[in-house]
Design a protein around this motif. Structure first.
Motif, mmCIF file in Angstrom:
data_model
loop_
_atom_site.group_PDB
_atom_site.id
_atom_site.type_symbol
_atom_site.label_atom_id
_atom_site.label_comp_id
_atom_site.label_asym_id
_atom_site.label_seq_id
_atom_site.Cartn_x
_atom_site.Cartn_y
_atom_site.Cartn_z
ATOM 1 N N ARG A 60 2.514 16.078 -6.425
ATOM 2 C CA ARG A 60 2.487 15.850 -4.985
ATOM 3 C C ARG A 60 2.434 14.342 -4.772
ATOM 4 O O ARG A 60 1.454 13.698 -5.173
ATOM 5 C CB ARG A 60 1.228 16.473 -4.347
ATOM 6 N N ALA A 61 3.461 13.800 -4.161
ATOM 7 C CA ALA A 61 3.520 12.348 -3.959
ATOM 8 C C ALA A 61 2.553 11.911 -2.856
ATOM 9 O O ALA A 61 2.454 12.551 -1.813
ATOM 10 C CB ALA A 61 4.945 11.936 -3.610
ATOM 11 N N VAL A 62 1.804 10.838 -3.117
ATOM 12 C CA VAL A 62 0.923 10.203 -2.128
ATOM 13 C C VAL A 62 1.445 8.768 -1.997
ATOM 14 O O VAL A 62 1.303 7.969 -2.926
ATOM 15 C CB VAL A 62 -0.546 10.196 -2.607
ATOM 16 N N ASN A 63 2.064 8.474 -0.863
ATOM 17 C CA ASN A 63 2.770 7.195 -0.725
ATOM 18 C C ASN A 63 1.810 6.027 -0.480
ATOM 19 O O ASN A 63 1.211 5.908 0.578
ATOM 20 C CB ASN A 63 3.791 7.305 0.404
ATOM 21 N N LEU A 64 1.662 5.179 -1.507
ATOM 22 C CA LEU A 64 0.719 4.051 -1.406
ATOM 23 C C LEU A 64 1.239 2.959 -0.482
ATOM 24 O O LEU A 64 0.449 2.177 0.056
ATOM 25 C CB LEU A 64 0.467 3.431 -2.790
ATOM 26 N N VAL A 65 2.553 2.900 -0.309
ATOM 27 C CA VAL A 65 3.115 1.838 0.533
ATOM 28 C C VAL A 65 2.941 2.174 2.013
ATOM 29 O O VAL A 65 2.570 1.321 2.819
ATOM 30 C CB VAL A 65 4.588 1.557 0.152
ATOM 31 N N SER A 66 3.119 3.447 2.356
ATOM 32 C CA SER A 66 2.937 3.832 3.770
ATOM 33 C C SER A 66 1.461 4.076 4.110
ATOM 34 O O SER A 66 1.107 4.296 5.265
ATOM 35 C CB SER A 66 3.757 5.080 4.084
ATOM 36 N N GLY A 67 0.575 4.064 3.091
ATOM 37 C CA GLY A 67 -0.860 4.186 3.347
ATOM 38 C C GLY A 67 -1.395 5.612 3.349
ATOM 39 O O GLY A 67 -2.519 5.865 3.783
ATOM 40 N N GLU A 68 -0.603 6.542 2.805
ATOM 41 C CA GLU A 68 -1.009 7.952 2.774
ATOM 42 C C GLU A 68 -2.316 8.174 1.995
ATOM 43 O O GLU A 68 -3.069 9.115 2.267
ATOM 44 C CB GLU A 68 0.101 8.760 2.097
ATOM 45 N N HIS A 69 -2.584 7.280 1.038
ATOM 46 C CA HIS A 69 -3.788 7.426 0.206
ATOM 47 C C HIS A 69 -5.063 7.183 1.010
ATOM 48 O O HIS A 69 -6.139 7.593 0.603
ATOM 49 C CB HIS A 69 -3.721 6.459 -0.974
ATOM 50 N N ARG A 70 -4.946 6.494 2.151
ATOM 51 C CA ARG A 70 -6.145 6.232 2.956
ATOM 52 C C ARG A 70 -6.382 7.315 4.002
ATOM 53 O O ARG A 70 -7.369 7.261 4.731
ATOM 54 C CB ARG A 70 -6.028 4.857 3.635
ATOM 55 N N GLU A 71 -5.481 8.286 4.071
ATOM 56 C CA GLU A 71 -5.657 9.379 5.042
ATOM 57 C C GLU A 71 -6.724 10.360 4.548
ATOM 58 O O GLU A 71 -6.956 10.493 3.345
ATOM 59 C CB GLU A 71 -4.318 10.099 5.271
ATOM 60 N N ASP A 72 -7.356 11.042 5.526
ATOM 61 C CA ASP A 72 -8.441 11.977 5.209
ATOM 62 C C ASP A 72 -8.122 12.953 4.082
ATOM 63 O O ASP A 72 -8.958 13.194 3.209
ATOM 64 C CB ASP A 72 -8.804 12.797 6.462
ATOM 65 N N ALA A 73 -6.933 13.522 4.155
ATOM 66 C CA ALA A 73 -6.565 14.551 3.169
ATOM 67 C C ALA A 73 -6.726 14.004 1.747
ATOM 68 O O ALA A 73 -7.225 14.699 0.851
ATOM 69 C CB ALA A 73 -5.129 15.013 3.396
ATOM 70 N N HIS A 74 -6.337 12.753 1.541
ATOM 71 C CA HIS A 74 -6.456 12.214 0.185
ATOM 72 C C HIS A 74 -7.874 11.733 -0.130
ATOM 73 O O HIS A 74 -8.351 11.906 -1.261
ATOM 74 C CB HIS A 74 -5.432 11.109 -0.091
ATOM 75 N N VAL A 75 -8.555 11.167 0.849
ATOM 76 C CA VAL A 75 -9.932 10.700 0.613
ATOM 77 C C VAL A 75 -10.851 11.884 0.292
ATOM 78 O O VAL A 75 -11.819 11.756 -0.464
ATOM 79 C CB VAL A 75 -10.451 9.857 1.806
ATOM 80 N N GLN A 76 -10.535 13.064 0.848
ATOM 81 C CA GLN A 76 -11.261 14.289 0.480
ATOM 82 C C GLN A 76 -11.126 14.568 -1.018
ATOM 83 O O GLN A 76 -12.049 15.064 -1.645
ATOM 84 C CB GLN A 76 -10.712 15.500 1.256
ATOM 85 N N ARG A 77 -9.963 14.256 -1.551
ATOM 86 C CA ARG A 77 -9.726 14.489 -2.993
ATOM 87 C C ARG A 77 -10.383 13.421 -3.846
ATOM 88 O O ARG A 77 -10.866 13.679 -4.940
ATOM 89 C CB ARG A 77 -8.209 14.404 -3.277
ATOM 90 N N ASN A 78 -10.339 12.186 -3.364
ATOM 91 C CA ASN A 78 -10.874 11.061 -4.134
ATOM 92 C C ASN A 78 -11.433 10.034 -3.159
ATOM 93 O O ASN A 78 -10.671 9.366 -2.449
ATOM 94 C CB ASN A 78 -9.765 10.445 -4.999
ATOM 95 N N GLU A 79 -12.759 9.886 -3.152
ATOM 96 C CA GLU A 79 -13.431 8.952 -2.238
ATOM 97 C C GLU A 79 -12.902 7.534 -2.416
ATOM 98 O O GLU A 79 -12.993 6.723 -1.495
ATOM 99 C CB GLU A 79 -14.955 8.958 -2.474
ATOM 100 N N GLN A 80 -12.391 7.219 -3.594
ATOM 101 C CA GLN A 80 -11.878 5.868 -3.822
ATOM 102 C C GLN A 80 -10.509 5.635 -3.187
ATOM 103 O O GLN A 80 -10.031 4.500 -3.175
ATOM 104 C CB GLN A 80 -11.792 5.580 -5.317
ATOM 105 N N ALA A 81 -9.878 6.714 -2.682
ATOM 106 C CA ALA A 81 -8.564 6.591 -2.036
ATOM 107 C C ALA A 81 -7.519 6.013 -2.990
ATOM 108 O O ALA A 81 -6.681 5.197 -2.597
ATOM 109 C CB ALA A 81 -8.651 5.754 -0.755
ATOM 110 N N LEU A 82 -7.606 6.409 -4.240
ATOM 111 C CA LEU A 82 -6.647 5.942 -5.244
ATOM 112 C C LEU A 82 -5.904 7.129 -5.841
ATOM 113 O O LEU A 82 -6.361 8.267 -5.749
ATOM 114 C CB LEU A 82 -7.396 5.200 -6.371
ATOM 115 N N VAL A 83 -4.758 6.856 -6.448
ATOM 116 C CA VAL A 83 -4.110 7.841 -7.305
ATOM 117 C C VAL A 83 -4.253 7.358 -8.741
ATOM 118 O O VAL A 83 -4.456 6.167 -8.946
ATOM 119 C CB VAL A 83 -2.604 8.035 -6.954
#
Lengths: 212, 212
Positions: free
Chosen positions: B29-52
């Protein structure tokens, strides 16, 4: 064992805690990072990266603090375990440790701060802003991680100290040294305080090391 | 397993290689670091650090690429081993991996480069100087370490791929993307080329991932 060490290096502080927890005897040799002793031939022979810590065991030289901790667990399994439980639990302990060891410490360590000022032309105020920014970015995430635990434990990941706490405590020491506001991190502070009461942590404190 | 991934993330690239080497099936599942998708809630729920990367296995979410690699070795020991041999040999493999994962990647990753430009006011030329400086600092040390091996092996630390090579290859990809002069690193280049011939590495290449 011989530990090539520097009193204020967070990475060396981790290994001192690990050795103390595992009750392994070691001799310390200070390598002064401020005077540049780590860049001298004698130390580069030990570690091509010119970093501390280096642990010498049976004449072999090991570098990278987390690799040393894992080595100690594998080579001396009869003593205290720095990683505990199932593969999933161990992964959580390692992930917590790596969040500090990868995402805070290398961005904020002495050589990076020196490069920021010397080569990038960043002033003292901006350097402090940089330092605080990277601490807060990861401490916020780690505090949230601790808050979310289904069964809160006395230490970061378990009822006993693991590699996670071994990385946390030197980073909190460093944050305090740079006057980071810790108000928003009550769980990190509580765990840090609990660790500091333990002899293995107390004896590893930077102020008590040779060259301090 | 589900891998939350980004094509050009070095850390995610490592985990793709590890999963391929171990012949473990995974959905991406792609999480686009350039568009900032990693900082969205859905991803922060997975990883508090907001990283892939984040790897989901049996409904549990794991973060930090090296912790994930160690987990895969412990949870799936019947497949290819990412760490080999004695505690000392394994320590050398981990130390090599950590030199890349701690001392190059976090200092040069996207969020740090963005902060340098956006908050520190560093210009594009100085940003490139920064990037090259930290690559060269550690690549010089790793090339020297490879030169010093008593019994040179096909890969960084052994006759087969270990966690060291898993970290090296994405870092060389990144260095090439930033036009780093690799002339002084013949052993790193040779090992990188040898790895790229293997299917596990070829399939993990950034250009072949969703969202590339």
């Amino acid at each position: 064992m011989i530990l090539y060490d520097y009193c204020r290096s967070s990475a060396a502080y981790r290994v001192r805690i690990a050795l103390n927890l595992k009750s392994l005897a070691y001799e310390q040799r200070a390598v002064n990072l401020v005077s540049g002793e780590h860049r001298e031939d004698a130390h580069v022979q030990r570690n091509e990266q010119a970093l501390v810590p280096v642990l010498e065991d049976n004449g072999m030289q090991l570098s990278q603090s987390l690799a040393i901790c894992e080595y100690l667990d594998e080579a001396y399994p009869e003593t205290y375990s720095l990683l505990l439980g199932t593969p999933l639990e161990r992964a959580n302990q390692r992930a917590f440790a790596l969040a500090v060891a990868c995402d805070i410490h290398p961005v904020n360590n002495l050589r990076v701060l020196q490069y920021l000022v010397g080569e990038m032309g960043v002033d003292a105020e901006k350097k402090m802003q940089w330092y605080h920014h990277w601490i807060h970015t990861t401490f916020r995430a780690l505090e949230a991680k601790l808050q979310k635990r289904k069964t809160p434990s006395a230490f970061c990941c378990a009822e006993q100290v693991t590699i996670a706490d071994i990385c946390l405590v030197p980073q909190v020491f460093n944050a305090n040294r740079f006057a980071v506001d810790m108000t928003n991190y009550p769980l990190i502070k509580a765990i840090n305080a609990r660790c500091l009461e333990m002899e293995a942590f107390a004896k590893a404190h930077p102020d008590l090391q040779p060259g301090a």
